[in-house]
Write an enzyme that holds these catalytic residues in place. Structure first.
Site, short mmCIF file in Angstrom:
data_model
loop_
_atom_site.label_atom_id
_atom_site.label_comp_id
_atom_site.label_asym_id
_atom_site.label_seq_id
_atom_site.Cartn_x
_atom_site.Cartn_y
_atom_site.Cartn_z
N CYS B 162 0.79 -1.23 0.00
CA CYS B 162 0.00 0.00 0.00
C CYS B 162 0.82 1.28 0.00
O CYS B 162 0.27 2.37 0.08
CB CYS B 162 -0.97 -0.04 1.16
SG CYS B 162 -1.93 -1.57 1.13
N HIS B 290 -2.87 8.28 6.13
CA HIS B 290 -3.08 6.96 5.54
C HIS B 290 -4.45 6.45 6.01
O HIS B 290 -5.22 5.96 5.20
CB HIS B 290 -1.94 6.02 5.97
CG HIS B 290 -1.98 4.69 5.29
ND1 HIS B 290 -2.04 4.55 3.92
CD2 HIS B 290 -1.99 3.42 5.79
CE1 HIS B 290 -2.08 3.26 3.61
NE2 HIS B 290 -2.07 2.56 4.72
N HIS B 324 -9.92 1.87 0.70
CA HIS B 324 -8.46 1.74 0.63
C HIS B 324 -8.10 1.15 -0.73
O HIS B 324 -8.37 -0.02 -0.99
CB HIS B 324 -7.97 0.85 1.76
CG HIS B 324 -6.48 0.82 1.90
ND1 HIS B 324 -5.63 1.50 1.03
CD2 HIS B 324 -5.66 0.19 2.80
CE1 HIS B 324 -4.37 1.29 1.40
NE2 HIS B 324 -4.37 0.50 2.45
#
Lengths: 263, 395
Positions: B162, B290, B324
């Site tokens: 990620c 994040h 996400h």
């Protein structure tokens, strides 16, 4: 900015190539090359839980990376790293796809975290304690060249040592037929911006349109069969300690020239 | 570092195709998350799915690249005149002087997941039409984009889970500073697949509701998909534009799927980005977190942000809107940071009701219109990989 880097340590593991010191006479043509299946050592540096969960890419990366860093007399904990690989953990990918095609799709957490392309980089930092940056790359058959360019740019721009780890491992069937990598092959290079007494060779890397160098016989078969083995002409030139220029495969219609001067 | 100019950029995700839709969704705090009906998935979760991908056709000469990930890439390239901007850059610099650096974690793995359903019952072989190189392989989306623009410079996929499409900026910066290229096409593309949905489910990290970053009751993430692209060029002498000012990278050296509990790696990445940009924490106007909405990520990141910035820097996560987007998250959040700078607003985090009192930050629940000069954006991933970008507006 001087576009040069110094190789301070080399790690090598592949079919019939057990480590860098033992492989040099083969690459110089003094000892015949006889391919044998690559033996991956258990990753002793990992805590027991991680060791149990680690697959072939982790074992291979730790083996070649640590060989190169020990040869350079450095501490892995302080080094940035560049990981380049033409694919992930093939056995793990097959097991996941098989389960996802079955009636029980509950793959295990370990299977899942081992599915990321940066698995080896993650285990590497856990094993060595390295908190520095790592670049994790893939460029299919050009993965070694892509890793070399990235590591070279890091050394000359950020003026830091780095370790390049280019590793490939096979897929089992049925993916093997779609991507036939025959065996595990890994190479690691510690690159430094400064010339130190440990330096083995100075290299400079540039994009080129020249035709890539080839090797002879079985070594040539290895070079074209596994992406990380596209590095072999450069290793062969370093083993022979000759001033010279090698051309390595990179992208389609694009190669890399590496000018090498032994130190 | 020498600032790099984001001369053109675009984003496509579940909240919109291109910048106009993305901007209005963020300003109006609309979520792209909906109950998961993707493929045959039988999980109770929400996803940020890009509508209409099943009907996207790649140009015919690229049919072997056809897979969900490359369709999303191509759809993304077609927005905001990005395709034309790249072609103009090629005219300006030449095809060998532009590098392609794209982040992805899923690549076209969905194609292989489907192929495994149709294995030959006798031999176990994959169906005849399956092509590994142009779909499943991590490099496939880069190869597609490189060939689509007929480029001949360096090209590479960055795949560090990620953080992938934040770290592409770093690879591009080094190659530009080394003089190997003059411009870079950077970004990230990640698409829905079974591996990530069932994988995050196995870790107990998928929420059954739309994800609620930084909420006291947060209980997991929602997966999304996205394509984001930016063209990086050297900053011209006088330029009113969005600049990349600093990048910080680190590794946790802690655990494969849990962040360092005190956010040590995250803190190093943020500090290194500030150092590279020559900035102090007080120079940052807004933090694009994040903020995945997993209990451990937000706790670790919150601690790290508080340790460096205290409690007064406005911050939020856009993952309540987009989900996400994994390998595309760093890219889309860089583009949204650029939009925030360009349009003078800070997106409010949505779905979150009660901010976790243990995370003592100025977490925005409402979008705020305000001129801002510098944004910091965090991206962290499995394997303990961390990357922080700082973008700024130079007027």
């Amino acid at each position: 900015m001087k576009l040069a880097a110094y190789i301070e340590g080399i790690g090598l593991l592949g079919p019939g190539l057990a480590n860098w010191p033992d492989s040099q006479s083969i690459l110089k043509g003094q000892t015949p090359y006889s391919p044998q299946k690559t033996l991956l050592p258990a990753p002793a540096l990992l805590p027991a839980a991680e060791r149990r969960r680690s697959g072939a890419p982790v074992k291979l990366a730790l083996a070649v990376g640590l060989e190169a860093i020990q040869a350079a007399g450095l501490d892995a904990a302080n080094l940035p790293a560049v990981f380049s690989s033409s694919g992930g953990d093939g056995e793990n990918c097959h097991a996941i796809c098989e389960m996802l095609a079955s009636n029980d799709r509950q793959i295990s957490p370990t299977r899942f975290h081992n599915s990321v392309h940066n698995t080896a980089a993650g285990y590497w930092s856990i094993a060595t304690g390295a908190m520095a940056s790592s670049s994790v790359l893939c460029a299919f058959d050009a993965s070694f060249g892509a890793g070399l360019l990235e590591a070279f740019a890091q050394v000359i721009v950020d003026h830091t040592r780095t370790v390049l780890l280019a590793c490939d491992t096979p897929y089992p069937e049925p993916l093997f037929s779609a991507r036939p990598i025959p065996d595990a092959f890994g190479i690691a290079l510690v690159l430094s911006p400064m010339k130190t007494p440990r330096a083995l060779a100075e290299i400079s890397v540039a994009l080129s349109d020249d035709v890539a160098d080839r090797l002879d016989g079985e070594l040539e078969k290895l070079r074209v069969a596994i992406p990380a083995a596209r590095s072999l002409p450069m290793l062969s030139a370093i083993a022979m300690r000759k001033n010279g220029r090698v051309v390595l495969d990179y992208l389609d219609h694009k190669t890399l020239t590496v000018v090498i001067s032994p130190c | 570092m020498n600032p790099l100019w984001l001369s053109h950029f675009t984003a496509t995700s579940s909240i919109g195709r291109g910048l106009d839709q993305t901007l209005s969704a963020l300003k109006e705090q609309r979520s792209g998350l909906s109950p998961c009906t993707f493929d045959t998935v039988d999980l109770k979760t929400f996803v940020g799915e890009v509508a209409g991908l099943d009907y996207v056709n790649l140009p015919t000469q690229f049919s072997e690249y056809d897979c969900r990930n490359n369709r999303l890439a191509w759809l993304g390239l077609m927005q905001d005149g990005f395709d034309e901007s790249v072609r103009a850059a090629i005219k300006k610099y030449g095809r060998q002087r532009i590098g392609v650096f794209l982040g992805t974690s899923t690549s076209g793995i969905f194609q292989t997941e489907l192929a495994y359903r149709y294995r030959d019952p006798e031999t176990g072989t994959l169906p005849a039409g399956f092509v590994y190189r142009t779909t499943h392989n991590t490099y496939s989306v880069v190869d597609f984009v490189h060939r689509y623009f007929d480029l001949s410079g360096p090209a590479v996929a960055v795949s560090s889970a990620c953080s992938s499409s934040a770290k592409v900026f770093s690879s591009a910066r080094r190659m530009m500073e080394a003089g190997l290229i003059d411009a870079a096409l950077v970004g990230g593309v990640d698409s829905l697949c079974l591996t990530t949905l069932y994988g995050f489910s196995s870790l107990g990290l998928l929420s059954e509701q739309p994800c609620r970053p930084y909420d006291a009751e947060r209980n997991g993430l929602s997966i999304g998909e996205a394509a984001a692209f930016a063209l990086l060029e050297k900053a011209p002498q006088s330029c009113d534009g969005i600049m990349l000012l600093g990048i910080g990278e680190s590794s946790d050296a802690y655990h494969m799927s849990s962040p360092h509990p005190e956010g040590l790696g995250a803190k190093i990445a943020m500090q290194d980005a500030l150092t590279m940009a020559g900035l102090a924490p007080s120079d940052i106007d807004y933090i694009n977190l994040h903020g995945t909405a997993t209990p451990s990520n937000d706790a670790a990141e919150g601690l790290a942000v508080h340790a460096l910035f205290g409690q007064d820097t406005p911050c939020s996560s856009i993952k309540g809107a987009t989900g996400h987007t994994l390998g595309a998250a760093g890219g889309i959040e860089a583009v949204i940071s650029a939009l925030s700078l360009q349009h003078g607003f800070m997106p409010g985090g949505i779905n979150t009701k009660q901010i976790d009192p243990a995370l003592n930050l100025d977490y925005l629940l409402q979008s705020r219109e305000q001129k801002i000069q510098r944004v910091l954006s965090n991206s962290f991933g499995f394997g303990g990989t961390n990357c922080t970008l700082i973008l700024g507006r130079i007027a």
